[in-house]
Motif scaffolding. Structure first.
Motif, PDB file in Angstrom:
ATOM      1  N   UNK A 101      53.187  13.263  19.441  1.00 18.88           N
ATOM      2  CA  UNK A 101      54.430  12.905  18.770  1.00 18.88           C
ATOM      3  C   UNK A 101      54.287  11.818  17.722  1.00 18.88           C
ATOM      4  N   UNK A 102      53.060  11.300  17.567  1.00 18.38           N
ATOM      5  CA  UNK A 102      52.873  10.206  16.611  1.00 18.38           C
ATOM      6  C   UNK A 102      52.101  10.694  15.396  1.00 18.38           C
ATOM      7  N   UNK A 103      52.614  10.351  14.231  1.00 17.81           N
ATOM      8  CA  UNK A 103      51.893  10.689  13.013  1.00 17.81           C
ATOM      9  C   UNK A 103      50.609   9.872  12.972  1.00 17.81           C
ATOM     10  N   UNK A 104      49.483  10.544  12.867  1.00  8.23           N
ATOM     11  CA  UNK A 104      48.192   9.875  12.891  1.00  8.23           C
ATOM     12  C   UNK A 104      47.460  10.131  11.581  1.00  8.23           C
ATOM     13  N   UNK A 105      46.909   9.077  11.053  1.00 13.52           N
ATOM     14  CA  UNK A 105      46.124   9.212   9.831  1.00 13.52           C
ATOM     15  C   UNK A 105      44.700   9.596  10.241  1.00 13.52           C
ATOM     16  N   UNK A 106      44.340  10.841  10.058  1.00 14.94           N
ATOM     17  CA  UNK A 106      43.087  11.343  10.616  1.00 14.94           C
ATOM     18  C   UNK A 106      41.848  10.559  10.165  1.00 14.94           C
ATOM     19  N   UNK A 156      24.716   6.257   5.690  1.00 11.32           N
ATOM     20  CA  UNK A 156      25.065   5.991   7.083  1.00 11.32           C
ATOM     21  C   UNK A 156      26.115   4.909   7.169  1.00 11.32           C
ATOM     22  N   UNK A 157      26.554   4.622   8.397  1.00  9.74           N
ATOM     23  CA  UNK A 157      27.687   3.730   8.558  1.00  9.74           C
ATOM     24  C   UNK A 157      27.400   2.759   9.703  1.00  9.74           C
ATOM     25  N   UNK A 158      27.756   1.485   9.505  1.00 13.06           N
ATOM     26  CA  UNK A 158      27.589   0.497  10.578  1.00 13.06           C
ATOM     27  C   UNK A 158      28.954   0.131  11.134  1.00 13.06           C
ATOM     28  N   UNK A 159      28.960  -0.500  12.346  1.00 17.77           N
ATOM     29  CA  UNK A 159      30.222  -0.908  12.961  1.00 17.77           C
ATOM     30  C   UNK A 159      31.011  -1.812  12.025  1.00 17.77           C
ATOM     31  N   UNK A 160      30.256  -2.704  11.392  1.00 20.33           N
ATOM     32  CA  UNK A 160      30.891  -3.684  10.524  1.00 20.33           C
ATOM     33  C   UNK A 160      31.611  -2.995   9.367  1.00 20.33           C
ATOM     34  N   UNK A 161      30.904  -2.021   8.763  1.00 17.82           N
ATOM     35  CA  UNK A 161      31.502  -1.281   7.648  1.00 17.82           C
ATOM     36  C   UNK A 161      32.756  -0.547   8.092  1.00 17.82           C
ATOM     37  N   UNK A 162      32.672   0.050   9.247  1.00 12.73           N
ATOM     38  CA  UNK A 162      33.804   0.805   9.771  1.00 12.73           C
ATOM     39  C   UNK A 162      35.013  -0.106   9.975  1.00 12.73           C
ATOM     40  N   UNK A 163      34.769  -1.291  10.573  1.00 18.25           N
ATOM     41  CA  UNK A 163      35.864  -2.220  10.801  1.00 18.25           C
ATOM     42  C   UNK A 163      36.448  -2.735   9.490  1.00 18.25           C
ATOM     43  N   UNK A 164      35.546  -2.997   8.534  1.00 15.95           N
ATOM     44  CA  UNK A 164      36.013  -3.432   7.216  1.00 15.95           C
ATOM     45  C   UNK A 164      36.918  -2.387   6.597  1.00 15.95           C
ATOM     46  N   UNK A 165      36.478  -1.146   6.759  1.00 14.76           N
ATOM     47  CA  UNK A 165      37.219  -0.016   6.193  1.00 14.76           C
ATOM     48  C   UNK A 165      38.607   0.082   6.806  1.00 14.76           C
ATOM     49  N   UNK A 166      38.674  -0.091   8.135  1.00 19.84           N
ATOM     50  CA  UNK A 166      39.981  -0.036   8.797  1.00 19.84           C
ATOM     51  C   UNK A 166      40.884  -1.160   8.319  1.00 19.84           C
ATOM     52  N   UNK A 167      40.267  -2.343   8.164  1.00 17.16           N
ATOM     53  CA  UNK A 167      41.037  -3.486   7.689  1.00 17.16           C
ATOM     54  C   UNK A 167      41.556  -3.230   6.281  1.00 17.16           C
ATOM     55  N   UNK A 168      40.680  -2.646   5.463  1.00 17.07           N
ATOM     56  CA  UNK A 168      41.048  -2.389   4.075  1.00 17.07           C
ATOM     57  C   UNK A 168      42.194  -1.381   3.995  1.00 17.07           C
ATOM     58  N   UNK A 169      42.136  -0.387   4.870  1.00 21.99           N
ATOM     59  CA  UNK A 169      43.221   0.597   4.913  1.00 21.99           C
ATOM     60  C   UNK A 169      44.551  -0.089   5.227  1.00 21.99           C
ATOM     61  N   UNK A 170      44.497  -0.988   6.214  1.00 19.80           N
ATOM     62  CA  UNK A 170      45.716  -1.694   6.580  1.00 19.80           C
ATOM     63  C   UNK A 170      46.246  -2.513   5.420  1.00 19.80           C
ATOM     64  N   UNK A 171      45.282  -3.143   4.715  1.00 18.90           N
ATOM     65  CA  UNK A 171      45.681  -3.980   3.596  1.00 18.90           C
ATOM     66  C   UNK A 171      46.336  -3.146   2.498  1.00 18.90           C
ATOM     67  N   UNK A 182      48.231  -0.781   2.968  1.00 13.67           N
ATOM     68  CA  UNK A 182      49.586  -0.379   3.375  1.00 13.67           C
ATOM     69  C   UNK A 182      49.596   0.879   4.223  1.00 13.67           C
ATOM     70  N   UNK A 183      48.521   1.107   4.975  1.00 16.05           N
ATOM     71  CA  UNK A 183      48.448   2.320   5.786  1.00 16.05           C
ATOM     72  C   UNK A 183      49.606   2.428   6.771  1.00 16.05           C
ATOM     73  N   UNK A 184      49.929   1.280   7.420  1.00 15.20           N
ATOM     74  CA  UNK A 184      50.998   1.334   8.422  1.00 15.20           C
ATOM     75  C   UNK A 184      52.324   1.747   7.787  1.00 15.20           C
ATOM     76  N   UNK A 185      52.579   1.207   6.613  1.00 11.12           N
ATOM     77  CA  UNK A 185      53.812   1.552   5.902  1.00 11.12           C
ATOM     78  C   UNK A 185      53.820   3.038   5.535  1.00 11.12           C
ATOM     79  N   UNK A 186      52.655   3.490   5.097  1.00 10.53           N
ATOM     80  CA  UNK A 186      52.470   4.887   4.691  1.00 10.53           C
ATOM     81  C   UNK A 186      52.773   5.812   5.867  1.00 10.53           C
ATOM     82  N   UNK A 187      52.196   5.463   7.030  1.00 14.38           N
ATOM     83  CA  UNK A 187      52.430   6.269   8.232  1.00 14.38           C
ATOM     84  C   UNK A 187      53.910   6.240   8.603  1.00 14.38           C
TER      85      UNK A 187
END
Lengths: 518, 312
Positions: free
Chosen positions: A236-241, A483-498, A500-505
């Motif tokens: 039931x929740x819109x998820x950004x894949x 390839x991808x590291x944990x750090x890069x992945x977390x940075x990426x998630x943070x960047x998405x939030x910055x 406006x991902x939450x607003x978008x969702x």
């Protein structure tokens, strides 16, 4: 006597002139702007469109804009206010065009209620065709369409059966088995030319070219999007894949493919022309696994490729990107017809539009008139007249020659489509792939349908989407290669939030709740 | 040649005979060879892409895609040309473009040359103002939509006129021509004509025009190339099939064949292949006539462009 006779004759002539004028005035004239494929005949000259004019009691003045010039013409028409009475054809006017020029269009709900009984039927059977065009004020300004015999999936995977046979391998059904097969393709002499090094296990296109590249594998990890956008509805929740762990797994797997030499190293840059050339190369050796619309693209090597249906991935069931409700191709968010404020007789216009929304007329609108393209056999089944059908040599989609093709209008009921309107020979090839993947599609609930937001939300969503799309493109290419590291992945998630991902969702979630609540 | 070389003036002029000179020293040879090599490299860089387009338009698109056509056509394949020539709208459009180019160029010259001559005359009242006024239009214009609405108000949309009228005056060309008239025609000539009783019109038609053929050829060529290549006006102002210029049809031929199959549906791959070749074929078909025009006007061209550049 002669004088009197000639006078009477002259009078009669004059009167008859007036008579015919008066008659012409009774028939409302509609100016219709249509986007048309220059290779096809003009639709106004086709039988079924002439019958539509008669049935609705209108006279249509067609204005044709060739499809390649449409974009320029549309912005001029909308910016200058030089409007026709009706915009006609899907991929002509988008709800966002209406949103930003709402003063040009008239709401159609009342008209449909009164004159559009057949359109209402379509809305009931395929609610998404109405939702996609419902403005935030709750009104509909454009009529959607439902196009018969269109696939629910977009891209299929094909595996080189010849290579499998040469190596005596079974067609893989799980991701693990697939990995083994790919490794065998790499290490062994799959194409049987004595050279074990010239096989490309996966021949993929640049990820930016639609879904023909590595994007097609996302479903194996349950990270596929719902075709219309990058979202999916989970519980039931819109998820950004692209922000899910599954998405990360997919990109890591793709990187592994590249490192292991299981995919062509130039797949980030490979363009379509070279790709089709390599696939269709007369010397074979085209590649082991390809992702494409149909295997036609392999040209001369077409028969070597059979459908690959992976059932199980690391996260359980493997999916294909697609849509059971046929949102992918049958229903479109584009308006098939919209009426402007210029129209003096909207009732007549709606009567005419409504004509196309029944089984017989919808079928003719989709592929061409009966007698020219179809014959109806004794059971009422539509048969495509292949032998009499005149091909022109320069038209890609022969079954769309006498119609607007994908810019079509109209609908047919599911019952009619199933029993009386079989796919044409060309459609058949895609139909087979589509059927093979029916079990790999998510439930309809997963789909975030195309929706129209209010103007502010729409502007904001477009703004955020632009940023995010850019980030996605960059990161996919980067991680795929490096390839991808944990750090890069977390940075990426943070960047998405910055960004406006939450607003978008939230924008999507709110609108979806509104629609599903109704 | 060797005898003539005694005169230093001639040695300079006959630079192309460096390699033939009998008494050339080692340094001369090195110098000449370097120049030849460099020139050859430049020519290759410029000419090879053109040559490639021509051979690619005759080769099997699969081989072109695989990069097998480098020096000569591989696997002669003419379907692309067949397709282009079978497109009946093309010939109508070819005729249209020739008409637009000829009519447009004549109109362009009829307007540009007199305007340029007029503002080049120092004894014209307000000539400075007029020139400034023209130059302002180079930097500021109404934009696409107002232009569209204006053309609609004049009833020019969807007529042949719109394609001839749009682009019939170019301020850039006017400035070039003005510079020519101001610098290359001696004022004394016009004074003499005046003394002999010539009117302003007679001076222009009988004295100035006959000695201005260079600039007329240059402006004419600029205009002709411009009209030949223009597709934007056709795209925006024309909806009637019969009136489309060549470039719009070629663009259309290219775009409709390149439709992404994923968006539109089931496709024949043969078409994709053809589309690749059509791309090259179109370039050949559309540029050949205008390329044939260049060598003929070459001698005016080089001279005339220089004239525009020299400030008085």
């Amino acid at each position: 006597m002669k004088k009197i006779l000639s006078l009477v004759l002259a009078l009669m002539l004059v009167l008859s002139c007036f008579g015919s004028f008066a008659l012409a005035d009774d028939v409302p004239t509609l100016k219709v702007l249509v986007r048309h494929d220059p290779r096809s005949p003009k639709i106004g000259e086709l039988d079924n469109y002439k019958r539509a004019e008669e049935a609705a009691g209108v006279k249509i003045e067609w204005e044709y804009v060739t499809s390649d010039a449409w974009k320029e013409q549309k912005s001029l028409v909308l910016a200058s206010g030089d409007l026709p009475d009706i915009f006609f054809g899907t991929q002509t006017i988008h709800p966002s065009d209406i949103l930003s020029n709402i003063e040009y269009f008239i709401p159609l709900d009342d008209l449909v209620a009164e004159y559009g009984d057949q359109i209402q039927e379509m809305w009931e059977v395929y609610p998404s065709s109405k939702i996609a065009n419902t403005m935030p004020d709750g009104k509909v300004y454009g009529i959607g369409r439902y196009m018969p015999n269109r696939p629910a999936t977009l891209i299929g995977s094909y595996i080189n059966q010849k290579w499998l046979d040469n190596l005596g391998l079974e067609t893989p059904t799980t991701l693990e088995e697939l990995e083994q097969v790919l490794i065998a393709f790499r290490d062994l002499d799959a194409d049987g030319d004595g050279d074990t090094t010239d096989e490309v296990p996966i021949l993929a296109l640049s990820p930016s070219d639609g879904k023909r590249g590595i994007q097609a594998f996302r479903g194996y990890f349950q990270a596929e999007n719902c075709v219309e956008n990058e979202f999916g509805v989970i519980d039931g929740k819109v998820t950004f894949m692209p922000a899910t762990e599954e998405y990360r797994q997919w990109i890591e797997w793709c990187h592994w493919l590249l490192e292991e030499g299981l995919i062509n190293a130039d797949c980030v840059t490979l363009d379509r022309a070279t790709w089709t050339a390599m696939l269709g190369d007369a010397n074979g050796s085209a590649g082991g696994l390809i992702t494409t619309w149909t295997n036609d693209e392999a040209g001369a090597n077409m028969d070597d490729f059979t459908i690959l249906d992976i059932q199980e991935g690391p996260n359980g069931k493997a999916y294909m990107a697609g849509n059971k409700a046929n949102l992918a191709c049958g229903v479109s968010q584009w308006c098939a017809a919209s009426i402007t404020v210029n129209c003096k007789d909207p009732e007549a216009a709606m009567r005419w539009i409504n004509y196309f929304y029944d089984d017989a007329n919808g079928a003719e609108a989709a592929n061409g008139p009966v007698g020219l393209v179809y014959e109806i056999d004794e059971n009422g089944v539509y048969r495509f007249m292949e032998d009499q059908y005149e091909t022109t040599g320069y038209h890609i989609y022969d079954n769309w020659y006498y119609s607007l093709g994908d810019q079509n209008i109209g609908w047919v009921s599911p019952e009619f489509e199933k029993n009386y309107f079989p796919p044409t020979p060309i459609e058949e090839r895609k139909y087979v792939v589509d059927q093979a993947y029916q079990d790999n599609l998510r439930d309809e609930d997963f789909i975030v349908p195309p929706m129209v937001f209010d103007r502010d939300s729409n502007d904001r969503a477009v703004e955020i989407k632009t940023d995010i799309d850019k980030l996605l493109k960059e990161t996919v290419a980067d991680w795929f290669v490096n390839g991808i590291t944990d750090e890069q992945w977390n940075d990426y998630l943070k960047q998405l939030d910055k960004m406006g991902l939450q607003e978008y969702i939230e924008i999507y979630q709110n609108r979806l709740d509104e629609i599903r609540g109704n | 040649m060797a005898k003539k070389a005694k005169n230093p003036q001639d040695t300079l002029d006959t630079s192309s005979s460096y390699l033939l000179r009998k008494n050339a020293g080692a340094s001369d040879w090195i110098f000449s060879i370097t120049i030849w090599v460099l020139l050859f490299a430049v020519v290759a860089v410029v000419a090879y892409p053109l040559y490639f387009v021509v051979i690619a338009s005759f080769s099997d698109p699969v081989d072109v895609g695989m990069g097998r056509t480098l020096l000569a056509p591989v696997g002669i394949y003419l379907e692309g040309y067949e397709e282009i020539f079978r497109y009946d709208r093309l010939w109508n459009a070819y005729g249209n473009t020739i008409f637009y180019t000829v009519a447009g160029t004549i109109l362009h010259l009829l307007l540009t040359i007199p305007i340029a001559y007029t503002i080049s005359r120092k004894n014209l009242m307000l000539n400075g103002f007029l020139a400034t006024f023209l130059i302002i239009t180079m930097f500021f214009n109404g934009g696409t939509i107002p232009l569209y609405m204006m053309l609609r108000a004049y009833g020019l949309l969807n007529t042949r006129w719109v394609l001839i009228v749009s682009g019939c005056v170019s301020v850039y060309n006017i400035i070039i021509a003005r510079t020519f008239f101001a610098n290359s025609i001696p004022a004394e000539l016009m004074e003499a004509a005046e003394i002999d009783g010539a009117t302003a019109m007679q001076t222009f038609v009988k004295i100035v025009l006959p000695i201005s053929m260079t600039i007329i050829a240059v402006i004419g060529l600029y205009a002709a190339v411009g009209y030949w290549n223009a597709y934007k006006p056709g795209l925006m102002y024309i909806r009637n099939d019969e009136l489309f210029p060549l470039q719009v049809i070629l663009r259309e031929l290219l775009l409709v064949n390149m439709n992404d199959m994923m968006v539109v549906g089931n496709g024949e791959v043969e078409q994709m292949r053809k589309a690749e070749q059509i791309k090259y074929g179109i370039i050949v078909v559309s540029t050949l006539p205008i390329m044939c025009l260049y060598p003929m006007l070459q001698r005016f061209f080089a001279k005339g462009v220089m004239i525009g550049a020299v400030k008085g």
